[in-house]
Structure formats: C-alpha cells, structure tokens
Enzyme design. Structure first.
Site, short mmCIF file in Angstrom:
data_model
loop_
_atom_site.label_atom_id
_atom_site.label_comp_id
_atom_site.label_asym_id
_atom_site.label_seq_id
_atom_site.Cartn_x
_atom_site.Cartn_y
_atom_site.Cartn_z
N GLU A 15 -7.09 10.15 -0.34
CA GLU A 15 -5.90 10.79 -0.91
C GLU A 15 -6.32 12.10 -1.54
O GLU A 15 -7.36 12.15 -2.21
CB GLU A 15 -5.26 9.90 -1.96
CG GLU A 15 -3.92 10.45 -2.43
CD GLU A 15 -3.20 9.55 -3.43
OE1 GLU A 15 -3.75 8.50 -3.82
OE2 GLU A 15 -2.09 9.93 -3.82
N ALA A 23 -9.55 6.67 -10.24
CA ALA A 23 -9.69 5.54 -9.32
C ALA A 23 -8.75 5.74 -8.15
O ALA A 23 -7.92 6.64 -8.18
CB ALA A 23 -9.34 4.24 -10.04
N GLU A 34 -6.38 3.58 -5.08
CA GLU A 34 -5.76 2.29 -4.76
C GLU A 34 -5.85 1.88 -3.30
O GLU A 34 -4.98 1.14 -2.81
CB GLU A 34 -4.27 2.35 -5.16
CG GLU A 34 -3.40 3.28 -4.30
CD GLU A 34 -3.20 4.68 -4.87
OE1 GLU A 34 -4.05 5.14 -5.66
OE2 GLU A 34 -2.21 5.34 -4.50
N ASN A 35 -6.88 2.30 -2.55
CA ASN A 35 -7.02 1.92 -1.13
C ASN A 35 -6.69 0.44 -0.94
O ASN A 35 -7.11 -0.40 -1.73
CB ASN A 35 -8.46 2.14 -0.67
CG ASN A 35 -9.01 3.45 -1.15
OD1 ASN A 35 -8.49 4.50 -0.82
ND2 ASN A 35 -10.06 3.40 -1.99
N HIS A 74 -3.14 -0.19 -13.18
CA HIS A 74 -2.46 0.87 -12.41
C HIS A 74 -2.78 0.76 -10.92
O HIS A 74 -1.87 0.73 -10.08
CB HIS A 74 -2.89 2.23 -12.97
CG HIS A 74 -2.28 3.40 -12.27
ND1 HIS A 74 -1.21 4.09 -12.78
CD2 HIS A 74 -2.58 4.01 -11.10
CE1 HIS A 74 -0.88 5.06 -11.95
NE2 HIS A 74 -1.71 5.04 -10.93
N GLU A 75 -4.06 0.70 -10.60
CA GLU A 75 -4.43 0.67 -9.17
C GLU A 75 -3.95 -0.61 -8.51
O GLU A 75 -3.49 -0.60 -7.38
CB GLU A 75 -5.95 0.83 -8.98
CG GLU A 75 -6.55 2.07 -9.61
CD GLU A 75 -5.83 3.38 -9.32
OE1 GLU A 75 -5.28 3.52 -8.21
OE2 GLU A 75 -5.78 4.25 -10.20
N HIS A 79 -0.29 -0.43 -7.67
CA HIS A 79 0.01 0.39 -6.49
C HIS A 79 0.15 -0.46 -5.23
O HIS A 79 0.73 0.00 -4.25
CB HIS A 79 -1.12 1.40 -6.25
CG HIS A 79 -0.90 2.74 -6.90
ND1 HIS A 79 0.28 3.43 -6.83
CD2 HIS A 79 -1.75 3.54 -7.59
CE1 HIS A 79 0.16 4.59 -7.46
NE2 HIS A 79 -1.06 4.68 -7.95
N GLU A 111 3.52 7.53 -8.19
CA GLU A 111 2.70 7.71 -9.40
C GLU A 111 3.51 7.57 -10.69
O GLU A 111 3.07 6.91 -11.63
CB GLU A 111 1.96 9.05 -9.36
CG GLU A 111 0.92 9.15 -8.24
CD GLU A 111 -0.14 8.06 -8.26
OE1 GLU A 111 -0.25 7.33 -9.25
OE2 GLU A 111 -0.86 7.92 -7.24
N1 HT7 Z 1 -3.63 7.73 -6.24
C1 HT7 Z 1 -4.91 8.14 -6.74
C2 HT7 Z 1 -5.04 9.61 -6.64
C3 HT7 Z 1 -6.44 10.08 -6.47
C4 HT7 Z 1 -6.76 11.35 -6.06
C5 HT7 Z 1 -5.98 12.42 -5.72
C6 HT7 Z 1 -6.62 13.61 -5.36
C7 HT7 Z 1 -7.96 13.71 -5.34
C8 HT7 Z 1 -8.77 12.60 -5.68
C9 HT7 Z 1 -8.14 11.43 -6.04
N2 HT7 Z 1 -8.68 10.26 -6.42
C10 HT7 Z 1 -7.59 9.43 -6.67
C11 HT7 Z 1 -5.17 7.68 -8.10
C12 HT7 Z 1 -4.02 7.09 -8.80
O1 HT7 Z 1 -3.18 7.77 -9.33
O2 HT7 Z 1 -3.87 5.90 -8.80
ZN ZN Z 2 -1.71 6.14 -9.25
#
Ligand code: HT7
Ligand code: ZN
Length: 883
Positions: free
Chosen positions: A120, A261, A263-264, A296-297, A300, A319
């Site tokens: 992401e 973190a 959320e994969n 949070h993760e 998701h 988010e």
């Molecule tokens: N959804 C995740 C976003 C995230 C991210 C975005 C851009 C670059 C690196 C990143 N690492 C994680 C984290 C979250 O909001 O849960």
């Molecule tokens: Zn998030």
C-alpha cells in the site's frame, strides 16, 4: 510530475480473476513469475496498461506465446500491451528485481536480512507489472522458493497448502488466499523468525491459530501484542458482530518500516515498535499504542479488506472508519474520557494545523501527485471524526444498523464514501443533505455561539454561526450539518433535564434512548446562522457546549471565565470538564504572550492556580484525567491561534506558567510524586498507568524549577525506576535543564540501553526535542552516532522528527534549523522518498512566522525544489508549501 484527479476515475477495462505468483528469492536477483487469468470487461480491444517501476522485464506471454515486439511498449512507469484477445486469456510475466538494494521500503525489500513487503498504496508495481489499483480484486496463490538456512520461514496471505525441500539447500512454500483482494493487500515474508503461538475461538466456535513472528530474542516481548489481538478479535464480535474469516492470523514485526503497520490479508506486517514491549523497555504510551494499532490493523479485515476502496481518493472510507473503530476499542479497554481527550488533542494540534496550511485537503482529496502524501491526519483523524458524527447523529443502535447494511450491500466490493453514507442513511431512513460536504470541503469550521437567558419566558437560547474558511483551491464553502451536543448546568453544578427545544418554528421533544428525559441534547446545526431555544429552563444555566467534542470545529463562545471555572469543577461531561481548563489555559497563555511581546512583567492569576489545585486535590477524579488537566496546551496549538507565531515567546510563557504552578503547588506536587510511585512489578492496568501519569507530570513540573534538591529527586526516580515509563519520564525531567546532571543521566541511560534499538530511539528523541539553545549542533552530531541510522525510519522520526518538534530550535532565528532540515531531506530523498517527504512537511507552516523566518525557510524550500532528480513525494509537499 503528473497530478491525478478524482473526477477522472474510470473503471478498469480488464478484470484479473486469478493471480498465481512465484518468487525465487536470491541474494543478487529475485525472479518473480506472475500468471494471471485476465477477463476483458468489454470487447473493444482496449490496451491493457500495467503499472511497473524499477523492474527488469524478462518475458511476456499471452496464452503461452510470447507477445510480439510491436504489441507492447514500456517506459519507466508502465507496460502497455495491445492486440489482445477479446475473450478471457492467460498472461505470464517474468520480472527480475533487487530487493537487497531497495531502500525505499516499498515493494519487496530486505529488513535486517529478512525479506518483507509493503504494497500500500502503490508498491506492488515494484514487484511485478500489474494493474496496481484497489478496484482490481483477485484471488492470489503464492509460491515462494528460497535458501532454507537463510530463510527457514516463508509466509504469504491465506492458508499454507504445500511445502517441501528442493535441490541445493532450497525449500518452498505455497500459500493460497481464498478471499479476493486488491494487490495492495498482498504480502510476503521470508527469513529467520520464530513465532509466539496462541489461538482464538470465534463466536461461531472456530479455532483460529494466532502467530506473532519476530527474531528469536524478541519473542518474550510479544505477550502484550498477543493479548491485544485476542481482545480486539473479541471486541469486534461483541460490538459489530464481525468474526475473523480464516483459520490463521499472522503478525510479523520488522525493524525497518515506513509507517506503523499494514493490514495485509491474514499477514499483518508491523513496525517492531508497535509489537515489542516489556515493562523495562516500553512505556505506558507504547503499551497503549500497541493495543490500539494491533486493534486497528485487525479491524481492517472487515473495514478495508472485505470491503475495500474503489480508488485511493476514498482512502478515508477504510482509514477514517478504522481509526474510529480503534478509538472505540481503546476507550472500551481503558478510560473513555481520557482517550477522547488524547484523540482530540492530536486532532487539534496536528489536523487543525494541516487544515489551516498549504496542504489543506478534504477528507476525500480531489487530486494528488503521490498518494503516499495523503496518508494524513486529515484522512485518518478528521475522517474518524466524520464517522463519529454519524454515530452522534444516529445513536449507537442506528450506527450499528448502518454498519450492518454496509456489509450486507458491499461485502467483496471496492466502493466509495457515498456508498458508506448511503448505507448509514438508508438504514436509518434519514437524509441529511449537507452532511456529504464533510467529505468534499477542506478547512476547520468555526462555530461561534452566543447564548441568552430569558427569565420571564424561562427559555435559554443558543445562537450559532458557522463559517468554513477558504483553503487552497476552495475559496467558497457551504455550511454543513454538524451535531452540537449541549448540556445545561444548574447553580449546583447538576445537569438540567432537557425536555424540548425550538429550532426555528418547530418544537422537538428531547428524550434519551430509553424514552426518558435527557441531559445532553444533540442540536443539528446546518445553516450559516441558526437559533435554538430550550424551554422550561427555570434558572440561568451554565452551558456545556460541544460535549465530548461532538464535531471537529473551532468553538468560539461567550462563556465567561467564571463559567469555565464552574465547568472545570462540575461538568458531568469529562471531555468538557477538561476542555474548560484548557480554554482557561489558552486564554492565559495568549494574554501572557502579548504581555511578553510588549515587554511587560508576567504574572499568573491566583484563580488559575487555585483551579489547578482543586482539580489535583479532588480525590474522586481519575488520576490520568487529572494529569491531562494539569498539562497545558501544546506550543503548536498556541502557535496556530496567533496571527504571527512567535516560538520563543510561546515557549517562555509556557515554561513560566509551569514554573508558577510548581512554585505555588510545590508541596502538593511533591506529595503526588511520593504517593504515586510504581510498585516493583509493572502493572499495565488503567489505575496504575494513571498513577504513573500523574506522578510523572508532577515530577516534570517540579524539575523545571531546577533546584538541586528536586534534581536529586529526579535523579533518584531515574535510578530506582522499575519500568521504562518512570525511567524515561525522570530522564526527560532532568534533561529540561542543561548541566552535569543532564549529561550524566544521558550517558548512563545510553550505557544501560545501547543494545536495545527501540529504547535508543527514545534517547535520540529526547535529545532532539530539547529546547536547549543551539541544539541543532548536537543533533547534527547525533546523526554520526552509532545509535543513528538514516536508513531506518524510526530513527529518522526520532531524531529529525523530534528536532522539528522543538519549535525553539527548529525555528531558530538564524535559520540553522531550516538549513539542517533541508540538508537531511536532500540526503534522505535519495534513499527513501516517503520518509523524506514526511520530514519536509515540517516546513509547511513557514508562512505563520515573522518575515525574517519566512525568508529563511522559503530559501531552503526553494533549494529543495531546485534539486535535480527530486522525488515526486518531496516535490509535491515542497512545491505546495511554496505555492
Ligand atoms: N493501511 C496502512 C497504510 C500504510 C502505508 C501507506 C503508505 C506507505 C506505507 C504504509 N505502510 C502502511 C496502515 C494503516 O493505516 O492501517
Ligand atoms: Zn489503517
């Protein structure tokens, strides 16, 4: 660089039904083979445009045959394939990448010798050519081959379906994810890791295996993370009826990670700082952050993964909603009032300031150059406030109905913010026509409230005026529906019964959920000017406005100082009780700043000190709440309220007030230190955390006096601390003043913790944030220290981010802070543009300062934008700051 616009969104021409990936991980080259079942969505033979960056294309086949040279072309960003079949076909792409040289930490990269991914927002295109957009959802199967000794653990999304040994000391694993997902949720990890294993039995009785993976020496520090995960899984079932949907949930902690973190699907990857904790090495704040981010993760999995975003402009769909959910989770695990105070504090300090600056953007931005730059406090925290407003307007049960309908309608889809709004409103049969503007209009509304009491008519009238300020590219704004929660206090400080309110010509009965009378009314403010009249109000009340911070606005009201002291002593709404004290503090700070600027003597009104004293002495109050009440508004919050920010005056005044409190309440504060010492064994529960919070604020205030006896006390607290919260707080207290005690304490701390990298980050941050004059040279020096590594984002955030947080030194009049930051940004940009762009954001408020500082900051921003080969990330922030 190319700007991308929301209005240009077009659905993809091709769907990817199934994706089979094969990774052959190597030290020099990694080979990625991608087999995709492609479904054309129309018969127009449109070209298939695949994203790809820093890839070496090895082969490209369609239905088993190489694509002829004239039928594809590529540049540094895209692969464009023409003359494609109009019926479903198989495409095979082989690419070569070099994860060991990937310092951007997006795509596939190495962290401490292990392979890991971050896809992401647009990192998957650094792994293979793909339609790297969230509305392309596919089922993934992943085969990983690697050296068995170097990489004994091989992980990806879903279920492990096969594994075994290969020739030459290699082995393989095959993972199959049964759920469709966009490629940004893809993950792979390979390395020398071990796991803490536990389980969770879902509400329907399925046993889910839980594993937290770290290097072997860190396993003892994963107890709290595992407990937090189990609590989060249970909470989501109880509050939202949402159950986990696979038999395995993995978390991996890596030391090099750009954000918190990720959320994969079923393979969350975490920055180690948000997984690893022991009482000796992590603070209460770390424990709370771990609980919140693990939650949070995990949350998701439904809000983001099962229902995802149509395009990146909709980021707040997942988010904002997931931040709201993690805030509610943490509130239920600890103190609701204190959590709300902390969240609003962050919103006001960071988001209000973003909303008032050159990077102001709506919760759903209209355009971006680099999506990474829009993972902002506006999308996350203001987005969460928008979700909270639905709940305030619809009630808890109405909100839950809306969530249920959202999942019923959109499970497995990639959707927009409108679809969330429609589910909320349809489930409750309401239409609030101006509410959608919260997604489209940037800027923090100002809500001006004036009140009047009519003793004869026994009515109390609240007049509201709403203004949304102009922001870059959006000069004219419309009023939007905001819920204004109001309580009225009688002369004893009790909440009055609120029976009905007149809004224009209509009279509304006010009842609580169970049909009884209510003491908090939620007024629907949706016009530029509007009046509400409460009837049957038998005495002149003290109004408690915007209870629980019911809308993300700047409230300006005619409430007097006497009213504020009264609210501080009596309000049943914990947030507003705290807020009354903060309003008094803000007024005092602004008055003293203007006195200081005029060269007048400073003094603090005794009523203010007495208000503080009675709050501190009130044993019925939660100690963490008292600690929050004692804490003055931040320097940056005050800077935002000034026409021309004066960092030196703000700092001096804040320090002066703290010293006045410490001088006048010396005995009380000393008692607080004595009475709230930690027991020998660390207890992370709320009561103990609250004691530590109060003790450490008191110690910090006392140490500001810089009296030998008190410095000795702080030195002892530091030495005898049984946990990191107390140790680092005592160290911070000592470090407020320069001198031998400071140097000695810092040196001893280093010796004790030099092998614990996460603790070293605290040591770096503490020195970086120091207000000691000329600190920029110390920070430059620390960049050469073995405890620092510019390739590790956590270290950059601690040292460089910490330095920028000290307004006095970052905004030093001679411009040394600005030159230093520009030097670092240019160096960092070559390694990691995402982190460099987060750092350059510290410049974005340069127009808020005096002309001398403006000229110096502008010169550095111009130096940055004129640099050859600058990343799009840094270019976007720096050029928008200059515009
Ligand atoms: N959804 C995740 C976003 C995230 C991210 C975005 C851009 C670059 C690196 C990143 N690492 C994680 C984290 C979250 O909001 O849960
Ligand atoms: Zn998030």
């Amino acid at each position: 660089p190319k700007e991308i616009f929301l209005k240009d969104y077009k659905a993809p021409h091709y769907a990817f039904e199934k994706v089979n990936l094969k990774f052959v991980l190597g030290e020099e080259k990694t080979l990625v083979t991608s087999n995709i079942r492609v479904l054309p969505r129309s018969s127009d033979g449109a070209p298939l445009i695949l994203d790809g960056e820093r890839l070496n294309l090895v082969t490209l086949n369609i239905n088993g045959s190489p694509v002829p040279e004239g039928s594809y072309k590529f540049n540094s960003r895209q692969l464009n394939i023409t003359s494609l079949p109009t019926s479903p076909f198989d495409m095979e792409i082989v690419t070569e990448i070099e994860p060991q040289n990937n310092t951007s930490l997006e795509g596939l990269y190495k962290s401490s010798g292990n392979f890991c991914t971050q896809c992401e927002a647009e990192g998957f295109r650094k792994i293979t050519y793909f339609q790297d957009r969230p509305d392309v959802m596919s089922k993934f199967t992943t085969r990983i081959e690697a050296d068995k000794t170097l990489y004994p653990v091989l992980l990806s999304n879903g279920n492990l379906v096969d594994e075994g040994d290969l020739a030459d000391g290699k082995h393989f694993a095959v993972w199959d994810d049964p759920w469709t997902k966009p490629c940004y949720l893809f993950a792979l990890v390979a390395g020398q890791l071990v796991s803490r294993d536990d389980s969770f039995t879902t509400m329907s009785g399925r046993k889910v295996a839980l594993r937290i993976w770290t290097p072997p020496q860190d396993i003892p520090k994963t107890v709290h993370a595992m407990k937090s995960l189990q609590l989060a899984m249970k909470w989501d079932e109880e509050v939202f009826g949402l159950e986990y949907d696979l038999d395995l949930f993995n978390i991996v902690a890596v030391p090099d990670f750009n954000m918190g973190a990720m959320e994969n699907k079923s393979l969350n990857i975490f920055n180690s700082r948000l997984v690893l904790a022991s009482p000796e090495t992590a603070t209460d704040a770390d424990y709370a952050a771990i609980e919140g981010v693990i939650g949070h993760e995990y949350f998701h999995n439904w809000t983001g993964n099962r229902v995802t975003c149509r395009d990146w402009f909709q980021l707040s769909l997942k988010e904002g909603l997931t931040v709201f959910r993690d805030q509610e989770f943490s509130s239920d695990m600890g103190s609701r009032g204190v959590k709300r105070i902390a969240d609003v504090g962050r919103l006001r300090t960071a988001q209000f300031s973003q909303d008032a600056g050159p990077m102001a953007h709506p919760v759903r931005p209209h355009s971006y150059i680099k999506m990474d730059n829009f993972y902002t406090v506006t999308v996350y925290e203001k987005g969460a406030e928008v979700v909270r407003m639905y709940q305030t307007l619809l009630g808890n049960a109405g909100f839950r109905k809306g969530m249920d309908l959202y999942f019923q309608r959109h499970d497995g889809q990639a959707v927009t913010c409108e679809e969330f709004l429609a589910a909320m409103f349809d489930a409750n049969n309401v239409k609030f026509p101006t509410f959608p503007l919260w997604y489209a209009q940037a800027g923090t509304p100002t809500l001006t409230v004036t009140t009047s009491y009519d003793a004869g008519a026994q009515t109390f009238t609240i007049k509201c005026k709403q203004e949304v300020p102009p922001t870059p590219g959006q000069l004219k704004k419309e009023p939007m529906l905001l819920p204004l929660a109001v309580g009225l206090l009688d002369s004893h400080g009790h909440d009055m019964r609120l029976t009905s309110v007149k809004d224009g010509t209509s009279l509304h009965n006010l009842t609580s959920v169970d049909g009884d009378y209510t003491t908090t009314a939620v007024l629907h403010v949706d016009k530029a000017e509007q009046e509400f009249t409460f009837v049957n109000i038998t005495e002149k009340p003290v109004p408690s406005l915007l209870r629980n911070f019911s809308a993300p606005v700047r409230l300006v009201s005619d409430v007097t100082n006497d009213d504020l002291f009264f609210l501080l002593a009596h309000d049943s709404d914990q947030f507003n009780r705290w807020e009354a004290g903060q309003t008094l503090s803000r007024k005092l700070m602004l008055d003293l700043i203007s006195a200081q600027q005029k060269g007048e003597d400073l003094s603090v009104d005794s009523a203010f000190i007495e208000g503080m004293r009675s709050t501190v002495m009130d044993s019925s109050l939660d100690k963490e709440f008292v600690a929050k009440c004692l804490t003055l508004p931040t320097e940056s919050e005050i800077a935002d309220l000034m026409d021309v920010a004066d960092p030196d005056a703000i700092h001096n005044v804040r320090r002066f007030i703290i010293m006045e409190i410490a001088t006048n309440m010396r005995d009380v504060l000393l008692k607080m230190v004595e009475a709230n010492r930690s027991s020998a064994t660390y207890d992370p529960s709320h009561v103990h955390r609250a004691q530590r919070a109060l003790k450490n604020v008191a110690l910090g205030y006392l140490a500001m006096l810089n009296e030998p006896e008190i410095i000795d006390l702080a030195v002892n607290e530091n030495k005898n601390a049984t946990n990191m919260t107390d140790q680092v707080s005592a160290l911070a207290a000592i470090c407020q003043n320069s001198g031998d005690a400071r140097s000695k304490a810092l040196a001893e701390f280093y010796e004790q913790w030099k092998d614990e990298t996460l603790v070293m980050n605290k040591w770096l941050a503490l020195q970086a944030m120091s207000n000691i004059p000329g600190n920029v040279e110390n920070v430059r020096g620390l960049m050469e220290h073995p405890a620092f590594d510019i390739r590790n984002p956590n270290k950059v955030y601690s040292l460089i981010g910490g330095f920028c947080a000290s307004a006095v030194n970052f905004h030093a009049k001679d411009g040394s802070g600005y030159t230093f930051l520009a030097d670092v940004v240019l160096q960092l940009d070559k390694l990691n543009p995402q982190v460099a762009s987060r750092m350059v954001s510290a410049f974005s408020r340069w127009r808020r300062f005096d002309e001398g500082r403006q000229a110096l900051a502008k010169a550095q921003l111009e130096r940055i934008t004129s640099q050859d080969g600058l990343s799009d990330n840094v270019f976007e922030i720096a050029s928008k700051s200059l515009a």
